[in-house]
Design an enzyme around this catalytic site. Structure first.
Site, PDB file in Angstrom:
ATOM      1  N   GLU A 172      32.802 -52.976  29.025  1.00 17.80           N
ATOM      2  CA  GLU A 172      32.532 -51.588  29.430  1.00 17.80           C
ATOM      3  C   GLU A 172      33.529 -51.145  30.486  1.00 17.80           C
ATOM      4  O   GLU A 172      34.065 -50.024  30.431  1.00 17.80           O
ATOM      5  CB  GLU A 172      31.101 -51.493  29.960  1.00 17.80           C
ATOM      6  CG  GLU A 172      30.745 -50.174  30.613  1.00 17.80           C
ATOM      7  CD  GLU A 172      29.610 -50.309  31.611  1.00 17.80           C
ATOM      8  OE1 GLU A 172      29.429 -49.366  32.391  1.00 17.80           O
ATOM      9  OE2 GLU A 172      28.933 -51.353  31.617  1.00 17.80           O
ATOM     10  N   ASP A 185      36.144 -48.091  29.686  1.00 17.92           N
ATOM     11  CA  ASP A 185      36.099 -46.879  30.500  1.00 17.92           C
ATOM     12  C   ASP A 185      37.504 -46.465  30.902  1.00 17.92           C
ATOM     13  O   ASP A 185      37.859 -45.270  30.872  1.00 17.92           O
ATOM     14  CB  ASP A 185      35.234 -47.143  31.731  1.00 17.92           C
ATOM     15  CG  ASP A 185      35.233 -45.973  32.701  1.00 17.92           C
ATOM     16  OD1 ASP A 185      34.811 -44.877  32.309  1.00 17.92           O
ATOM     17  OD2 ASP A 185      35.652 -46.153  33.863  1.00 17.92           O
ATOM     18  N   GLU A 237      31.563 -47.451  25.693  1.00 17.85           N
ATOM     19  CA  GLU A 237      32.735 -47.897  26.449  1.00 17.85           C
ATOM     20  C   GLU A 237      33.064 -49.357  26.138  1.00 17.85           C
ATOM     21  O   GLU A 237      34.245 -49.718  26.031  1.00 17.85           O
ATOM     22  CB  GLU A 237      32.487 -47.717  27.942  1.00 17.85           C
ATOM     23  CG  GLU A 237      32.424 -46.252  28.372  1.00 17.85           C
ATOM     24  CD  GLU A 237      31.995 -46.065  29.811  1.00 17.85           C
ATOM     25  OE1 GLU A 237      32.177 -44.960  30.344  1.00 17.85           O
ATOM     26  OE2 GLU A 237      31.465 -47.032  30.412  1.00 17.85           O
TER      27      GLU A 237
END
Length: 223
Positions: free
Chosen positions: A44, A48, A119
């Site tokens: 994640e 991102d 993400e």
């Protein structure tokens, strides 16, 4: 679990993800409630950043607007809520690996979990297929939002608040610093401050209009 469920692999492939390291993709879909060694948190973090760079570059090329306008759109497009909306549209809820209690609590459809998983999937794709392929994937998945109204034409105060939150700053503070003129023609000066960033002032015929103008001025200067 060392292999993806066949239906999950088919779902990923159908949505143009590049699946090579199956253990990585299992981690990308694994919530911490399962208590396994690998879950989606590290992926994640990576996804991102890949998403942010891709959208920032896309907006820079497509939009000649001021920096504040670009920042407003970027924050909206990469927000947790928008990532969750993309994940929901793909049907990600059916493939997230959750502990029993978390699933019963509805975590598979929560904005936070769906946003995180979206993400993490981008992070996994970056590691398996590289930046160019992941950039093209994001451009496909985010096309309707970038071409649509997501992040456009927000009220200046809302835009400033979202920018501050998305940038890790404190909530903007508004202060009436001057009130002048006769009763029939009052003028209000308002200062807006974001801690550790700066200030902006504006003078208008009402306090509300002055706050709006100050927020707009702040975004044009610092956004």
């Amino acid at each position: 679990m060392n292999q993806l469920a066949p239906e999950t692999r088919d779902w990923l492939t159908a949505n143009h993800f590049t699946v090579q390291d199956e253990a990585r993709w299992i981690a990308a879909l694994t919530h911490g409630s399962l208590g396994e060694k690998r879950d989606y948190q590290r992926l994640e973090f990576l996804g991102d950043r890949v998403l942010g760079l891709t959208i920032a570059d896309w907006l820079f090329v497509r939009n000649p607007g001021a920096e504040g306008q670009l920042a407003q759109r970027l924050n909206a497009l990469v927000s947790k809520a928008n990532c969750a909306a993309v994940a929901a549209q793909l049907g990600a809820s059916d493939h997230i690996r959750l502990g029993k209690q978390a699933r019963e609590d509805g975590a598979a459809k929560s904005v936070n979990v769906l946003g995180d998983v979206m993400e993490s999937l981008l992070g996994a794709n970056f590691l398996d297929a590289g930046f160019d392929a992941t950039r093209d994937l994001i451009r496909t998945l985010w096309a309707s939002q970038v071409e649509g109204d997501t992040g456009r034409s927000k009220h200046p105060k809302s835009a400033l608040q979202e920018w501050a939150a998305g940038s890790g700053y404190r909530t903007p503070e508004y202060e009436l610093v001057d009130r002048s003129g006769p009763d029939h023609s009052l003028r209000f000066t308002v200062r807006v401050t974001v801690h550790k960033v700066g200030q902006a002032e504006a003078t208008e015929n009402s306090k509300r209009e002055a706050e709006t103008a100050a927020a707009k001025a702040f975004m044009e200067t610092y956004g």
